[in-house]
Design a protein around this motif. Sequence first.
Motif, PDB file in Angstrom:
ATOM      1  N   HIS A 105       0.830  -1.204   0.000  1.00  0.00           N
ATOM      2  CA  HIS A 105       0.000   0.000   0.000  1.00  0.00           C
ATOM      3  C   HIS A 105       0.871   1.265   0.000  1.00  0.00           C
ATOM      4  CE1 HIS A 105      -3.145   2.847   1.185  1.00  0.00           C
ATOM      5  NE2 HIS A 105      -2.327   3.251   2.153  1.00  0.00           N
ATOM      6  N   LEU A 106       1.916   1.283   0.826  1.00  0.00           N
ATOM      7  CA  LEU A 106       2.759   2.474   0.954  1.00  0.00           C
ATOM      8  C   LEU A 106       3.631   2.704  -0.280  1.00  0.00           C
ATOM      9  CD1 LEU A 106       3.951   2.115   4.662  1.00  0.00           C
ATOM     10  CD2 LEU A 106       2.332   3.798   3.764  1.00  0.00           C
ATOM     11  N   SER A 107       3.917   1.635  -1.026  1.00  0.00           N
ATOM     12  CA  SER A 107       4.833   1.760  -2.171  1.00  0.00           C
ATOM     13  C   SER A 107       4.301   2.702  -3.241  1.00  0.00           C
ATOM     14  CB  SER A 107       5.113   0.381  -2.781  1.00  0.00           C
ATOM     15  OG  SER A 107       3.919  -0.165  -3.327  1.00  0.00           O
ATOM     16  N   SER A 108       3.005   2.905  -3.257  1.00  0.00           N
ATOM     17  CA  SER A 108       2.417   3.827  -4.243  1.00  0.00           C
ATOM     18  C   SER A 108       2.253   5.229  -3.669  1.00  0.00           C
ATOM     19  CB  SER A 108       1.057   3.306  -4.715  1.00  0.00           C
ATOM     20  OG  SER A 108       0.159   3.194  -3.606  1.00  0.00           O
ATOM     21  N   GLY A 109       2.777   5.450  -2.473  1.00  0.00           N
ATOM     22  CA  GLY A 109       2.641   6.738  -1.818  1.00  0.00           C
ATOM     23  C   GLY A 109       3.751   7.707  -2.178  1.00  0.00           C
ATOM     24  N   PRO A 110       3.827   8.821  -1.465  1.00  0.00           N
ATOM     25  CA  PRO A 110       4.806   9.870  -1.781  1.00  0.00           C
ATOM     26  C   PRO A 110       6.226   9.439  -1.461  1.00  0.00           C
ATOM     27  CG  PRO A 110       3.680  10.366   0.282  1.00  0.00           C
ATOM     28  CD  PRO A 110       2.985   9.169  -0.291  1.00  0.00           C
ATOM     29  N   LYS A 111       7.183  10.045  -2.151  1.00  0.00           N
ATOM     30  CA  LYS A 111       8.599   9.809  -1.871  1.00  0.00           C
ATOM     31  C   LYS A 111       8.964  10.567  -0.597  1.00  0.00           C
ATOM     32  CE  LYS A 111       9.837   9.471  -6.782  1.00  0.00           C
ATOM     33  NZ  LYS A 111      10.277   8.091  -6.803  1.00  0.00           N
ATOM     34  N   PRO A 112       9.956  10.118   0.149  1.00  0.00           N
ATOM     35  CA  PRO A 112      10.759   8.897  -0.042  1.00  0.00           C
ATOM     36  C   PRO A 112      10.102   7.645   0.564  1.00  0.00           C
ATOM     37  CG  PRO A 112      11.622  10.106   1.828  1.00  0.00           C
ATOM     38  CD  PRO A 112      10.474  10.930   1.299  1.00  0.00           C
ATOM     39  N   ILE A 113       8.950   7.820   1.235  1.00  0.00           N
ATOM     40  CA  ILE A 113       8.309   6.685   1.906  1.00  0.00           C
ATOM     41  C   ILE A 113       7.949   5.609   0.894  1.00  0.00           C
ATOM     42  CG2 ILE A 113       6.250   5.967   3.185  1.00  0.00           C
ATOM     43  CD1 ILE A 113       6.340   8.686   4.598  1.00  0.00           C
ATOM     44  N   GLY A 114       7.410   6.023  -0.264  1.00  0.00           N
ATOM     45  CA  GLY A 114       7.023   5.052  -1.289  1.00  0.00           C
ATOM     46  C   GLY A 114       8.204   4.261  -1.798  1.00  0.00           C
ATOM     47  N   ASP A 115       9.338   4.939  -2.003  1.00  0.00           N
ATOM     48  CA  ASP A 115      10.535   4.251  -2.502  1.00  0.00           C
ATOM     49  C   ASP A 115      11.069   3.252  -1.475  1.00  0.00           C
ATOM     50  OD1 ASP A 115      10.371   5.715  -4.815  1.00  0.00           O
ATOM     51  OD2 ASP A 115      11.849   7.219  -4.172  1.00  0.00           O
ATOM     52  N   ILE A 116      11.069   3.642  -0.201  1.00  0.00           N
ATOM     53  CA  ILE A 116      11.551   2.744   0.847  1.00  0.00           C
ATOM     54  C   ILE A 116      10.656   1.510   0.956  1.00  0.00           C
ATOM     55  CG2 ILE A 116      11.934   2.515   3.331  1.00  0.00           C
ATOM     56  CD1 ILE A 116      12.666   5.498   3.341  1.00  0.00           C
ATOM     57  N   ALA A 117       9.338   1.727   0.859  1.00  0.00           N
ATOM     58  CA  ALA A 117       8.401   0.601   0.919  1.00  0.00           C
ATOM     59  C   ALA A 117       8.601  -0.326  -0.270  1.00  0.00           C
ATOM     60  CB  ALA A 117       6.975   1.119   0.960  1.00  0.00           C
ATOM     61  N   ASP A 118       8.870   0.257  -1.430  1.00  0.00           N
ATOM     62  CA  ASP A 118       9.081  -0.559  -2.630  1.00  0.00           C
ATOM     63  C   ASP A 118      10.328  -1.436  -2.476  1.00  0.00           C
ATOM     64  OD1 ASP A 118       8.206  -1.174  -5.362  1.00  0.00           O
ATOM     65  OD2 ASP A 118      10.139  -0.295  -5.940  1.00  0.00           O
ATOM     66  N   GLU A 119      11.399  -0.871  -1.890  1.00  0.00           N
ATOM     67  CA  GLU A 119      12.616  -1.649  -1.637  1.00  0.00           C
ATOM     68  C   GLU A 119      12.338  -2.765  -0.642  1.00  0.00           C
ATOM     69  OE1 GLU A 119      15.667  -1.579  -3.034  1.00  0.00           O
ATOM     70  OE2 GLU A 119      14.741  -0.192  -4.480  1.00  0.00           O
ATOM     71  N   ALA A 120      11.502  -2.490   0.365  1.00  0.00           N
ATOM     72  CA  ALA A 120      11.165  -3.513   1.354  1.00  0.00           C
ATOM     73  C   ALA A 120      10.412  -4.658   0.688  1.00  0.00           C
ATOM     74  CB  ALA A 120      10.316  -2.894   2.463  1.00  0.00           C
ATOM     75  N   LEU A 121       9.536  -4.328  -0.240  1.00  0.00           N
ATOM     76  CA  LEU A 121       8.795  -5.376  -0.961  1.00  0.00           C
ATOM     77  C   LEU A 121       9.738  -6.250  -1.777  1.00  0.00           C
ATOM     78  CD1 LEU A 121       5.568  -3.597  -2.271  1.00  0.00           C
ATOM     79  CD2 LEU A 121       5.688  -5.548  -0.729  1.00  0.00           C
ATOM     80  N   LYS A 122      10.750  -5.652  -2.378  1.00  0.00           N
ATOM     81  CA  LYS A 122      11.711  -6.435  -3.168  1.00  0.00           C
ATOM     82  C   LYS A 122      12.460  -7.424  -2.276  1.00  0.00           C
ATOM     83  CE  LYS A 122      12.433  -2.800  -6.638  1.00  0.00           C
ATOM     84  NZ  LYS A 122      13.393  -1.814  -7.183  1.00  0.00           N
ATOM     85  N   ARG A 123      12.770  -6.997  -1.048  1.00  0.00           N
ATOM     86  CA  ARG A 123      13.459  -7.911  -0.122  1.00  0.00           C
ATOM     87  C   ARG A 123      12.542  -9.056   0.321  1.00  0.00           C
ATOM     88  NH1 ARG A 123      15.170  -2.949   2.060  1.00  0.00           N
ATOM     89  NH2 ARG A 123      13.734  -3.176   3.815  1.00  0.00           N
ATOM     90  N   LEU A 124      11.251  -8.793   0.367  1.00  0.00           N
ATOM     91  CA  LEU A 124      10.291  -9.819   0.775  1.00  0.00           C
ATOM     92  C   LEU A 124      10.005 -10.817  -0.340  1.00  0.00           C
ATOM     93  CD1 LEU A 124       7.695  -7.637   2.734  1.00  0.00           C
ATOM     94  CD2 LEU A 124       9.366  -9.216   3.694  1.00  0.00           C
ATOM     95  N   ALA A 125      10.260 -10.418  -1.578  1.00  0.00           N
ATOM     96  CA  ALA A 125       9.927 -11.275  -2.725  1.00  0.00           C
ATOM     97  C   ALA A 125      10.776 -12.540  -2.749  1.00  0.00           C
ATOM     98  CB  ALA A 125      10.126 -10.494  -4.003  1.00  0.00           C
TER      99      ALA A 125
END
Length: 507
Positions: free
Chosen positions: A487-507
């Motif tokens: 949900h947060l990955s589509s939000g504003p930077k830099p929070i969205g970018d950090i969430a997107d990186e966290a998702l990549k680590r979870l994949a």
Amino acid sequence: MAGKIQAIRFKQWLPEWDEFDFDPSQHRRKPDAHILLFSMPAVQLRALSGVYRRTRDNDGGEGLQRLHDPKRSAAIRDFVRYGHPYSGLPIAARDDSSAAMRKPGWLPTAIVVNILTKDDERRGRKVDPSDLVSISDDGNSRGELTLPYADRLEQWTPSALEPFEVIDGQHRLWAFDEALKDGSLPGDFELPVVAFTGLDVGWQAYLFWSINVSPKRINPSHAFDLFPLLRSAEWLETLSDLRIYRQARAQELTEILYAQPESPFHNRINMLGESSRTAPRGAGVTQAGWVQAITTSFLSTGSGRSASGLFAADVTPATGPLPWSRPQQAAFLIALWEMVRRAILDGKYGWVDQLVHAGGQESLAHDSADAFTGNRTMLNQEQGVRGVLAVANEIFFALAKLRPKLFDLDTRIVAGAATTPEDVTLALTELEQSELFDQVRAFGAAIAGFDWRSADAPGLSDEQRLLKRAFRGSSGYVALREQLFRHLSSGPKPIGDIADEALKRLA
């Protein structure tokens, strides 16, 4: 006329204990080196004893005892009468054919009490001078207690405070209350007693802990509630890598979240783990739930596969952990949750409107505040609290590594001093005036947009209800964390970018 009780007087003291920190201001004045052992009829012990239940309203958390569980006292009463296994049988099964299962119900474990002195005060009260129990000894192994009345089986009532206070064994004493009234147990049934004299409440908490918590489990919220009486700054700060320290700090932060007027959880945490019927209104999460959530997120050491905690782990090997004080840590958590609450109240989130108005339900009184404090929102349930804290910790820890100067907060708070409400208020003001607060506000608005309706909320589709049920249990925390990052990955930077990186680590 006074009554006399003969006692065995024994010494439990080591010379090196004399060097320990005995601080009266911390409710830890130096104890007497000797302890007394004697027996007393149940009716007499109950008359002399006060049981101070631990509450969270007017007494400042001074008492030690858990809430009285009448069923437990009744079970003890039945055990005394019938022994095991007969006492555990349903009433309907207690007949002539099962009578052979009766056994003696011995209670050989001592009731632990503290004998109050003329200087001891509890909740503004003292023992009346005429009701004090005096103690004499022969200098060796014999002691004698002089009681304020003589008849061992008399239903005596003190003029003010009872001269004994129970440290451990309250349910055994309460078991005799009703039994003495209905005659099911005799008043001359004697109980063994271990008695301390003038024992300060800090040491009583320590003793209660060692008896009840260390060897066996009790209500974890009640156990954590004793931490303020158990703490001393020296061992906590010296042994900061131990889990017990992190739990103690988490309890401190939980206490502030509960007590601080600016907190959105002010008076809204179930500090003693009470049932939903007796817990404070709107207190959906227990103290133990909060302690666990903070310990595993912001106070995580980052060892193994656990995430690094913003308040505990090294942000970088060179800089170490954030040098934030307790008030600053508490202020950050208060601000974080307050921004979530305000975003829910001020924003136009579809899930809030659906929760308030779904199916014409009037139970929520069409108040968006219930999306934060009601019983159909995960934000007022343990999985929601853990989810928000876990994701917030990872987001802001990553942000601290990216922009460390953002977390360099100028403060007028004196480090190392006892935390006061004024310190927390000052820390909140300082945080709100910093650039970091913009990110806290942005996170609150972003995380509030997640659909926080619980699985039993009205208006959910079958697919939505199935997804939310997957958030339950220990595996549900992992699933919720992943969904929050998504949900947060589509939000504003830099929070969205950090969430997107966290998702990549979870994949």
